[in-house]
Design a protein around this motif. Structure first.
Motif, PDB file in Angstrom:
ATOM      1  N   VAL A 168     -58.318  73.120-131.058  1.00 14.75           N
ATOM      2  CA  VAL A 168     -58.974  71.830-131.250  1.00 14.75           C
ATOM      3  C   VAL A 168     -58.469  70.811-130.230  1.00 14.75           C
ATOM      4  CG1 VAL A 168     -59.408  72.155-133.722  1.00 14.75           C
ATOM      5  CG2 VAL A 168     -57.261  71.135-132.988  1.00 14.75           C
ATOM      6  N   SER A 169     -59.272  69.753-130.077  1.00 13.76           N
ATOM      7  CA  SER A 169     -58.900  68.636-129.217  1.00 13.76           C
ATOM      8  C   SER A 169     -59.111  67.359-130.022  1.00 13.76           C
ATOM      9  CB  SER A 169     -59.773  68.634-127.960  1.00 13.76           C
ATOM     10  OG  SER A 169     -59.374  67.610-127.085  1.00 13.76           O
ATOM     11  N   VAL A 170     -58.185  66.415-129.864  1.00 15.78           N
ATOM     12  CA  VAL A 170     -58.281  65.148-130.586  1.00 15.78           C
ATOM     13  C   VAL A 170     -59.231  64.245-129.828  1.00 15.78           C
ATOM     14  CG1 VAL A 170     -56.992  63.168-131.466  1.00 15.78           C
ATOM     15  CG2 VAL A 170     -55.937  65.429-131.462  1.00 15.78           C
ATOM     16  N   LEU A 171     -60.186  63.631-130.511  1.00 11.92           N
ATOM     17  CA  LEU A 171     -61.204  62.823-129.848  1.00 11.92           C
ATOM     18  C   LEU A 171     -60.631  61.593-129.139  1.00 11.92           C
ATOM     19  CD1 LEU A 171     -64.121  63.075-132.364  1.00 11.92           C
ATOM     20  CD2 LEU A 171     -64.001  64.034-130.102  1.00 11.92           C
ATOM     21  N   ASP A 172     -60.223  60.709-129.195  1.00 16.73           N
ATOM     22  CA  ASP A 172     -59.769  59.516-128.501  1.00 16.73           C
ATOM     23  C   ASP A 172     -58.344  59.616-127.957  1.00 16.73           C
ATOM     24  OD1 ASP A 172     -62.218  58.225-128.861  1.00 16.73           O
ATOM     25  OD2 ASP A 172     -61.677  57.662-130.871  1.00 16.73           O
ATOM     26  N   GLU A 173     -57.808  60.822-127.874  1.00 18.47           N
ATOM     27  CA  GLU A 173     -56.455  60.979-127.331  1.00 18.47           C
ATOM     28  C   GLU A 173     -56.396  62.262-126.517  1.00 18.47           C
ATOM     29  OE1 GLU A 173     -53.091  60.127-129.897  1.00 18.47           O
ATOM     30  OE2 GLU A 173     -54.471  59.337-131.390  1.00 18.47           O
ATOM     31  N   ALA A 174     -55.460  62.342-125.620  1.00 17.01           N
ATOM     32  CA  ALA A 174     -55.314  63.525-124.774  1.00 17.01           C
ATOM     33  C   ALA A 174     -54.384  64.524-125.448  1.00 17.01           C
ATOM     34  CB  ALA A 174     -54.792  63.129-123.399  1.00 17.01           C
ATOM     35  N   ILE A 175     -54.823  65.024-126.607  1.00 16.19           N
ATOM     36  CA  ILE A 175     -54.006  65.976-127.361  1.00 16.19           C
ATOM     37  C   ILE A 175     -54.867  67.194-127.677  1.00 16.19           C
ATOM     38  CG2 ILE A 175     -52.709  66.382-129.497  1.00 16.19           C
ATOM     39  CD1 ILE A 175     -52.232  63.342-129.641  1.00 16.19           C
ATOM     40  N   ASP A 176     -54.374  68.374-127.328  1.00 21.37           N
ATOM     41  CA  ASP A 176     -55.000  69.638-127.688  1.00 21.37           C
ATOM     42  C   ASP A 176     -54.001  70.408-128.535  1.00 21.37           C
ATOM     43  OD1 ASP A 176     -57.241  69.043-126.182  1.00 21.37           O
ATOM     44  OD2 ASP A 176     -56.510  70.088-124.394  1.00 21.37           O
ATOM     45  N   GLY A 177     -54.513  71.295-129.371  1.00 25.05           N
ATOM     46  CA  GLY A 177     -53.600  72.074-130.190  1.00 25.05           C
ATOM     47  C   GLY A 177     -54.315  73.155-130.965  1.00 25.05           C
ATOM     48  N   VAL A 178     -53.583  73.753-131.945  1.00 23.09           N
ATOM     49  CA  VAL A 178     -54.086  74.845-132.773  1.00 23.09           C
ATOM     50  C   VAL A 178     -53.957  74.425-134.230  1.00 23.09           C
ATOM     51  CG1 VAL A 178     -53.750  77.268-133.401  1.00 23.09           C
ATOM     52  CG2 VAL A 178     -53.364  76.543-131.047  1.00 23.09           C
ATOM     53  N   VAL A 179     -54.996  74.724-135.021  1.00 25.01           N
ATOM     54  CA  VAL A 179     -55.000  74.374-136.437  1.00 25.01           C
ATOM     55  C   VAL A 179     -53.960  75.215-137.179  1.00 25.01           C
ATOM     56  CG1 VAL A 179     -56.381  74.382-138.560  1.00 25.01           C
ATOM     57  CG2 VAL A 179     -57.426  73.689-136.399  1.00 25.01           C
ATOM     58  N   LEU A 180     -53.110  74.519-137.970  1.00 29.72           N
ATOM     59  CA  LEU A 180     -52.122  75.195-138.806  1.00 29.72           C
ATOM     60  C   LEU A 180     -52.628  75.318-140.235  1.00 29.72           C
ATOM     61  CD1 LEU A 180     -48.845  73.438-137.598  1.00 29.72           C
ATOM     62  CD2 LEU A 180     -49.659  75.701-136.961  1.00 29.72           C
ATOM     63  N   SER A 181     -53.228  74.216-140.741  1.00 29.50           N
ATOM     64  CA  SER A 181     -53.744  74.251-142.118  1.00 29.50           C
ATOM     65  C   SER A 181     -54.810  73.177-142.291  1.00 29.50           C
ATOM     66  CB  SER A 181     -52.614  74.021-143.128  1.00 29.50           C
ATOM     67  OG  SER A 181     -52.108  72.703-142.995  1.00 29.50           O
ATOM     68  N   VAL A 182     -55.674  73.385-143.322  1.00 31.31           N
ATOM     69  CA  VAL A 182     -56.723  72.427-143.645  1.00 31.31           C
ATOM     70  C   VAL A 182     -56.596  72.092-145.126  1.00 31.31           C
ATOM     71  CG1 VAL A 182     -59.205  72.023-143.695  1.00 31.31           C
ATOM     72  CG2 VAL A 182     -58.246  73.498-141.937  1.00 31.31           C
ATOM     73  N   GLN A 183     -56.488  70.789-145.442  1.00 34.36           N
ATOM     74  CA  GLN A 183     -56.386  70.338-146.836  1.00 34.36           C
ATOM     75  C   GLN A 183     -57.389  69.201-147.027  1.00 34.36           C
ATOM     76  OE1 GLN A 183     -52.264  69.306-147.123  1.00 34.36           O
ATOM     77  NE2 GLN A 183     -51.613  71.413-147.501  1.00 34.36           N
ATOM     78  N   GLY A 184     -58.512  69.521-147.652  1.00 35.03           N
ATOM     79  CA  GLY A 184     -59.554  68.515-147.857  1.00 35.03           C
ATOM     80  C   GLY A 184     -60.155  68.113-146.524  1.00 35.03           C
ATOM     81  N   ASN A 185     -60.098  66.790-146.234  1.00 36.62           N
ATOM     82  CA  ASN A 185     -60.632  66.317-144.945  1.00 36.62           C
ATOM     83  C   ASN A 185     -59.526  66.052-143.925  1.00 36.62           C
ATOM     84  OD1 ASN A 185     -59.563  64.009-146.089  1.00 36.62           O
ATOM     85  ND2 ASN A 185     -61.300  62.692-145.534  1.00 36.62           N
ATOM     86  N   GLN A 186     -58.334  66.605-144.170  1.00 30.58           N
ATOM     87  CA  GLN A 186     -57.220  66.464-143.225  1.00 30.58           C
ATOM     88  C   GLN A 186     -56.859  67.825-142.644  1.00 30.58           C
ATOM     89  OE1 GLN A 186     -54.031  64.416-145.285  1.00 30.58           O
ATOM     90  NE2 GLN A 186     -54.842  62.437-144.625  1.00 30.58           N
ATOM     91  N   VAL A 187     -56.603  67.816-141.327  1.00 34.46           N
ATOM     92  CA  VAL A 187     -56.271  69.045-140.617  1.00 34.46           C
ATOM     93  C   VAL A 187     -54.915  68.857-139.955  1.00 34.46           C
ATOM     94  CG1 VAL A 187     -57.011  70.646-138.812  1.00 34.46           C
ATOM     95  CG2 VAL A 187     -58.724  69.445-140.156  1.00 34.46           C
ATOM     96  N   SER A 188     -53.986  69.786-140.230  1.00 34.27           N
ATOM     97  CA  SER A 188     -52.675  69.764-139.570  1.00 34.27           C
ATOM     98  C   SER A 188     -52.752  70.673-138.356  1.00 34.27           C
ATOM     99  CB  SER A 188     -51.581  70.251-140.521  1.00 34.27           C
ATOM    100  OG  SER A 188     -51.449  69.362-141.600  1.00 34.27           O
ATOM    101  N   ILE A 189     -52.278  70.159-137.214  1.00 31.79           N
ATOM    102  CA  ILE A 189     -52.308  70.960-135.986  1.00 31.79           C
ATOM    103  C   ILE A 189     -50.934  70.974-135.356  1.00 31.79           C
ATOM    104  CG2 ILE A 189     -54.731  70.354-135.563  1.00 31.79           C
ATOM    105  CD1 ILE A 189     -53.717  68.673-133.142  1.00 31.79           C
ATOM    106  N   GLU A 190     -50.726  71.976-134.501  1.00 28.14           N
ATOM    107  CA  GLU A 190     -49.538  72.003-133.633  1.00 28.14           C
ATOM    108  C   GLU A 190     -50.065  71.755-132.232  1.00 28.14           C
ATOM    109  OE1 GLU A 190     -45.949  74.902-132.015  1.00 28.14           O
ATOM    110  OE2 GLU A 190     -47.157  75.572-133.702  1.00 28.14           O
ATOM    111  N   SER A 191     -49.594  70.656-131.615  1.00 28.88           N
ATOM    112  CA  SER A 191     -50.078  70.310-130.275  1.00 28.88           C
ATOM    113  C   SER A 191     -49.536  71.310-129.262  1.00 28.88           C
ATOM    114  CB  SER A 191     -49.651  68.894-129.898  1.00 28.88           C
ATOM    115  OG  SER A 191     -48.269  68.864-129.616  1.00 28.88           O
ATOM    116  N   ASN A 192     -50.159  71.353-128.100  1.00 29.84           N
ATOM    117  CA  ASN A 192     -49.697  72.251-127.031  1.00 29.84           C
ATOM    118  C   ASN A 192     -48.260  71.937-126.623  1.00 29.84           C
ATOM    119  OD1 ASN A 192     -52.180  73.458-127.071  1.00 29.84           O
ATOM    120  ND2 ASN A 192     -52.953  72.448-125.230  1.00 29.84           N
ATOM    121  N   GLU A 193     -47.792  70.722-126.919  1.00 31.25           N
ATOM    122  CA  GLU A 193     -46.417  70.339-126.604  1.00 31.25           C
ATOM    123  C   GLU A 193     -45.450  70.718-127.724  1.00 31.25           C
ATOM    124  OE1 GLU A 193     -49.029  68.035-126.260  1.00 31.25           O
ATOM    125  OE2 GLU A 193     -49.174  68.526-124.133  1.00 31.25           O
ATOM    126  N   GLY A 194     -45.993  71.260-128.851  1.00 31.29           N
ATOM    127  CA  GLY A 194     -45.137  71.723-129.940  1.00 31.29           C
ATOM    128  C   GLY A 194     -44.941  70.724-131.071  1.00 31.29           C
TER     129      GLY A 194
END
Length: 186
Positions: free
Chosen positions: A11-37
């Motif tokens: 995934v990529s964050v819309l208004d920020e320069a952050i890319d990452g991988v989804v760790l978990s999804v809870q309702g309408n919130q998504v936890s990710i680990e950014s490429n920087e860790g």
């Protein structure tokens, strides 16, 4: 468009320069680990799913991508625009006002004497250019602390029939002033 995310999606964050991988999804919130860790949580509407480069290549046609890559690798000839000068063009007189160019031995001169000599030399050259209808002259004064330039600006401001400005930066840098003599229509 409400996307559903699952663990492992890139995934990529819309208004920020952050890319990452989804760790978990809870309702309408998504936890990710950014490429920087870093572990971060975003709302579903703040992120977007991004495809793998392999999927992207397949979708656009890899033969087009390879062609574009080849075109990028071929160095294009650089074009230089050469300044054309007519053979009749008279070079602009340049006067270096650095004290070591004006006198051989200046060690015993005071700063006031040096500045006076430099401004008087400039005044003589301006008067000569006006009298002999020389359209343009250049004074090289250097950058330094700007005292000589300020004194030259004051001197040239007292003339009605000249325009002065910083000289060509590419040729002289910041340390030169160009003087244009207005030709009186009589």
């Amino acid at each position: 468009m409400n996307e559903t995310f699952k663990k492992g999606d890139k995934v990529s964050v819309l208004d920020e320069a952050i890319d990452g991988v989804v760790l978990s999804v809870q309702g309408n919130q998504v936890s990710i680990e950014s490429n920087e860790g870093f572990m971060m949580t975003f709302f579903v509407n703040e992120i977007i799913k991004i495809n793998d480069a392999s999927n992207l290549e397949f979708g656009t046609g890899s033969h087009h991508l390879n062609k574009v890559k080849q075109e990028k690798e071929i160095p294009k000839p650089r074009s230089f625009v050469k300044e054309k000068k007519s053979s009749k063009e008279i070079p602009v007189p340049e006067f270096d006002l650095h004290i070591e160019k004006l006198v051989k031995n200046f060690r015993q001169m005071s700063n006031y004497d040096i500045l006076t000599l430099q401004t008087e030399t400039a005044k003589r050259h301006i008067d000569f250019a006006i009298k002999n209808r020389i359209p343009k002259i250049v004074f090289i004064h250097g950058v330094g602390e700007g005292i000589l330039k300020a004194e030259l600006d004051f001197l040239m401001g007292r003339y009605d029939n000249i325009i002065f400005r910083d000289a060509n930066y590419q040729k002289y840098g910041l340390g030169a002033t160009e003087v244009l003599v207005k030709q009186n229509q009589k």
